[in-house]
Design an enzyme around this catalytic site. Structure first.
Site, PDB file in Angstrom:
ATOM      1  N   ARG A  51       0.855  -1.208   0.000  1.00 50.49           N
ATOM      2  CA  ARG A  51       0.000   0.000   0.000  1.00 50.49           C
ATOM      3  C   ARG A  51       0.880   1.243   0.000  1.00 50.49           C
ATOM      4  NH1 ARG A  51      -2.949   0.942   4.670  1.00 50.49           N
ATOM      5  NH2 ARG A  51      -2.131  -0.736   5.977  1.00 50.49           N
ATOM      6  N   ILE A  84       3.201   4.443   0.005  1.00 51.68           N
ATOM      7  CA  ILE A  84       4.550   4.766  -0.471  1.00 51.68           C
ATOM      8  C   ILE A  84       5.302   3.499  -0.870  1.00 51.68           C
ATOM      9  CG2 ILE A  84       6.800   5.639   0.297  1.00 51.68           C
ATOM     10  CD1 ILE A  84       5.181   7.681   2.061  1.00 51.68           C
ATOM     11  N   ASN A 132      10.349   0.412   4.733  1.00 53.17           N
ATOM     12  CA  ASN A 132       9.235   1.349   4.571  1.00 53.17           C
ATOM     13  C   ASN A 132       8.080   1.054   5.534  1.00 53.17           C
ATOM     14  OD1 ASN A 132       7.328   3.148   2.822  1.00 53.17           O
ATOM     15  ND2 ASN A 132       6.335   1.147   2.902  1.00 53.17           N
ATOM     16  N   GLY A 150       5.620   0.916   8.370  1.00 51.87           N
ATOM     17  CA  GLY A 150       5.505   1.812   9.520  1.00 51.87           C
ATOM     18  C   GLY A 150       4.060   1.980   9.931  1.00 51.87           C
ATOM     19  N   THR A 165       1.398   4.429  12.822  1.00 47.14           N
ATOM     20  CA  THR A 165       1.270   5.521  13.798  1.00 47.14           C
ATOM     21  C   THR A 165       0.314   5.061  14.893  1.00 47.14           C
ATOM     22  OG1 THR A 165      -0.524   6.443  12.466  1.00 47.14           O
ATOM     23  CG2 THR A 165       1.658   7.429  12.166  1.00 47.14           C
ATOM     24  N   GLN A 185       6.412  16.494  16.112  1.00 49.68           N
ATOM     25  CA  GLN A 185       5.016  16.830  15.789  1.00 49.68           C
ATOM     26  C   GLN A 185       4.174  16.535  17.012  1.00 49.68           C
ATOM     27  OE1 GLN A 185       2.715  18.485  14.646  1.00 49.68           O
ATOM     28  NE2 GLN A 185       2.262  17.688  12.600  1.00 49.68           N
ATOM     29  N   TYR A 238       6.114   8.340  17.447  1.00 49.90           N
ATOM     30  CA  TYR A 238       6.461   8.290  16.009  1.00 49.90           C
ATOM     31  C   TYR A 238       7.670   9.177  15.718  1.00 49.90           C
ATOM     32  CZ  TYR A 238       5.531   8.563  10.914  1.00 49.90           C
ATOM     33  OH  TYR A 238       5.617   8.513   9.536  1.00 49.90           O
TER      34      TYR A 238
HETATM   35  P1  NAP Z   1       0.392   2.869   4.777  1.00 51.84           P
HETATM   36  O1  NAP Z   1      -0.349   3.327   3.564  1.00 51.84           O
HETATM   37  O2  NAP Z   1      -0.303   2.856   6.093  1.00 51.84           O
HETATM   38  O3  NAP Z   1       0.978   1.384   4.463  1.00 51.84           O
HETATM   39  C1  NAP Z   1       1.753   0.763   5.445  1.00 51.84           C
HETATM   40  C2  NAP Z   1       2.344  -0.521   4.904  1.00 51.84           C
HETATM   41  O4  NAP Z   1       3.197  -1.068   5.951  1.00 51.84           O
HETATM   42  C3  NAP Z   1       1.319  -1.597   4.596  1.00 51.84           C
HETATM   43  O5  NAP Z   1       1.793  -2.413   3.531  1.00 51.84           O
HETATM   44  C4  NAP Z   1       1.275  -2.400   5.902  1.00 51.84           C
HETATM   45  O6  NAP Z   1       0.823  -3.747   5.735  1.00 51.84           O
HETATM   46  C5  NAP Z   1       2.753  -2.376   6.276  1.00 51.84           C
HETATM   47  N1  NAP Z   1       2.995  -2.634   7.701  1.00 51.84           N
HETATM   48  C6  NAP Z   1       2.472  -1.985   8.763  1.00 51.84           C
HETATM   49  N2  NAP Z   1       2.913  -2.538   9.924  1.00 51.84           N
HETATM   50  C7  NAP Z   1       3.727  -3.564   9.575  1.00 51.84           C
HETATM   51  C8  NAP Z   1       4.455  -4.553  10.295  1.00 51.84           C
HETATM   52  N3  NAP Z   1       4.452  -4.585  11.638  1.00 51.84           N
HETATM   53  N4  NAP Z   1       5.140  -5.488   9.600  1.00 51.84           N
HETATM   54  C9  NAP Z   1       5.162  -5.475   8.248  1.00 51.84           C
HETATM   55  N5  NAP Z   1       4.490  -4.572   7.512  1.00 51.84           N
HETATM   56  C10 NAP Z   1       3.773  -3.630   8.151  1.00 51.84           C
HETATM   57  O7  NAP Z   1       1.722   3.710   5.010  1.00 51.84           O
HETATM   58  P2  NAP Z   1       2.359   4.917   4.139  1.00 51.84           P
HETATM   59  O8  NAP Z   1       1.632   6.151   4.439  1.00 51.84           O
HETATM   60  O9  NAP Z   1       2.554   4.471   2.743  1.00 51.84           O
HETATM   61  O10 NAP Z   1       3.774   5.047   4.879  1.00 51.84           O
HETATM   62  C11 NAP Z   1       4.883   4.266   4.504  1.00 51.84           C
HETATM   63  C12 NAP Z   1       6.096   4.706   5.319  1.00 51.84           C
HETATM   64  O11 NAP Z   1       6.326   6.088   5.077  1.00 51.84           O
HETATM   65  C13 NAP Z   1       5.909   4.555   6.820  1.00 51.84           C
HETATM   66  O12 NAP Z   1       7.123   4.169   7.415  1.00 51.84           O
HETATM   67  C14 NAP Z   1       5.540   5.952   7.256  1.00 51.84           C
HETATM   68  O13 NAP Z   1       5.894   6.201   8.604  1.00 51.84           O
HETATM   69  C15 NAP Z   1       6.362   6.790   6.307  1.00 51.84           C
HETATM   70  N6  NAP Z   1       5.846   8.136   6.107  1.00 51.84           N
HETATM   71  C16 NAP Z   1       4.588   8.329   5.635  1.00 51.84           C
HETATM   72  C17 NAP Z   1       4.125   9.622   5.448  1.00 51.84           C
HETATM   73  C18 NAP Z   1       2.756   9.909   4.929  1.00 51.84           C
HETATM   74  O14 NAP Z   1       2.370  11.090   4.947  1.00 51.84           O
HETATM   75  N7  NAP Z   1       2.007   8.957   4.444  1.00 51.84           N
HETATM   76  C19 NAP Z   1       4.956  10.711   5.771  1.00 51.84           C
HETATM   77  C20 NAP Z   1       6.222  10.468   6.246  1.00 51.84           C
HETATM   78  C21 NAP Z   1       6.655   9.171   6.415  1.00 51.84           C
HETATM   79  P3  NAP Z   1      -0.777  -4.076   5.855  1.00 51.84           P
HETATM   80  O15 NAP Z   1      -1.408  -3.516   4.593  1.00 51.84           O
HETATM   81  O16 NAP Z   1      -0.826  -5.546   5.930  1.00 51.84           O
HETATM   82  O17 NAP Z   1      -1.276  -3.374   7.078  1.00 51.84           O
END
Ligand code: NAP
Length: 240
Positions: free
Chosen positions: A12, A14, A82, A84, A86, A141, A147
């Site tokens: 999903r 990023i 990647n 992560g 929250t 933040q 986080y």
């Molecule tokens: P997201 O849409 O919530 O997707 C998270 C992904 O990580 C999913 O594939 C999820 O698997 C997987 N995941 C979660 N917990 C896990 C675990 N314990 N073991 C293995 N996989 C796990 O996240 P996103 O917004 O794309 O963010 C991706 C990364 O970028 C994260 O590290 C986040 O902190 C960082 N980030 C995001 C933003 C933002 O604005 N979105 C900003 C800065 C940094 P499932 O689908 O099975 O749950």
């Protein structure tokens, strides 16, 4: 044969955009996810990229999964940490569980995955590791003590491993995304999001594909002189 990249949390947001871009650029790619089978199946069908379920906060599960991936696809030469989560709340209300779960997945998962791939990278004298931190690890933040601590911790971890592995042909860098249009940000209430967007100089959220471009840049064979760096991709929200 082209290099094998493993993107954690790659079904999903990023991670999915990164997996697609790396594949389109000629790498072989596998991804992991935590357990959302619906998203994983949709991703597999759309991309043909293999997706494996395990919890990155569990070191033994990481060891087993990487062993299986190496047996099925060959050595992991590119690792994108990647995955992560929250679990927001103000410090004065934050439970220890909320603290620990985010530290364990976001920072602990990054350690675990680096730990299990590093020996193979050292043996082969080549590796690319990119850790996905956050603008909120750079700036802090409110409501995100857990986080912000985990994401800032990833920057220290990145620099330490970069120093340790520089002579082995392994680079370790961080990408620090700003607010990006994914499920994670969809969970932020609109009035709070409006205030956040007002503080982003480019005046909008990022797209997952815009973060993926930075990862692709850092994992190239030609990027061997870039290590220990943090590349901010945040519409100008944070400037060093
Ligand atoms: P997201 O849409 O919530 O997707 C998270 C992904 O990580 C999913 O594939 C999820 O698997 C997987 N995941 C979660 N917990 C896990 C675990 N314990 N073991 C293995 N996989 C796990 O996240 P996103 O917004 O794309 O963010 C991706 C990364 O970028 C994260 O590290 C986040 O902190 C960082 N980030 C995001 C933003 C933002 O604005 N979105 C900003 C800065 C940094 P499932 O689908 O099975 O749950």
């Amino acid at each position: 044969m082209s290099r094998l990249a493993l993107v954690t949390g790659g079904t999903r947001g990023i991670g999915a955009a990164t997996a697609r871009l790396l594949k389109d650029s000629g790498l072989r790619v596998v991804v992991s996810y935590a357990g959302n089978e619906t998203s994983a199946q949709r991703f597999r069908e759309a991309t043909g990229i293999p997706a494996y379920a395990w919890d990155v906060s569990d070191l033994a599960a990481c060891e087993r999964a990487v062993e299986r991936i190496v047996a099925e696809h060959g050595p992991v030469e590119v690792l994108v940490n990647n995955a992560g989560i929250t679990h927001d709340g103000m410090l004065h209300k934050m439970t220890h569980d909320a603290w620990q779960s985010v530290i364990d997945v976001d920072l602990g998962g990054c350690f675990n995955m680096c730990r299990v791939v590093i020996a193979g990278m050292r043996e082969r004298g080549f590796g690319r590791i990119v850790n996905i931190s956050s603008v909120n690890g750079q700036e802090g933040q409110l409501g995100q003590a857990n986080y912000a601590a985990a994401k800032a911790g990833m920057l220290g971890l990145t620099k330490a491993i970069a120093r340790e592995e520089a002579a082995k042909g392994i680079t370790v860098n961080a990408v620090a995304p700003g607010y990006t249009a994914t499920d994670m940000v969809a969970a932020v209430p609109q009035n709070i999001l409006d205030g956040i967007i007002a503080r982003i100089p480019v005046g909008r959220l990022g797209q997952p594909e815009e973060i993926a471009r930075a990862v692709l840049f850092l994992v190239a064979d030609e990027a061997g002189f870039i290590t220990g760096a943090t590349l901010s991709v945040c519409g100008g929200q944070h400037m060093d």
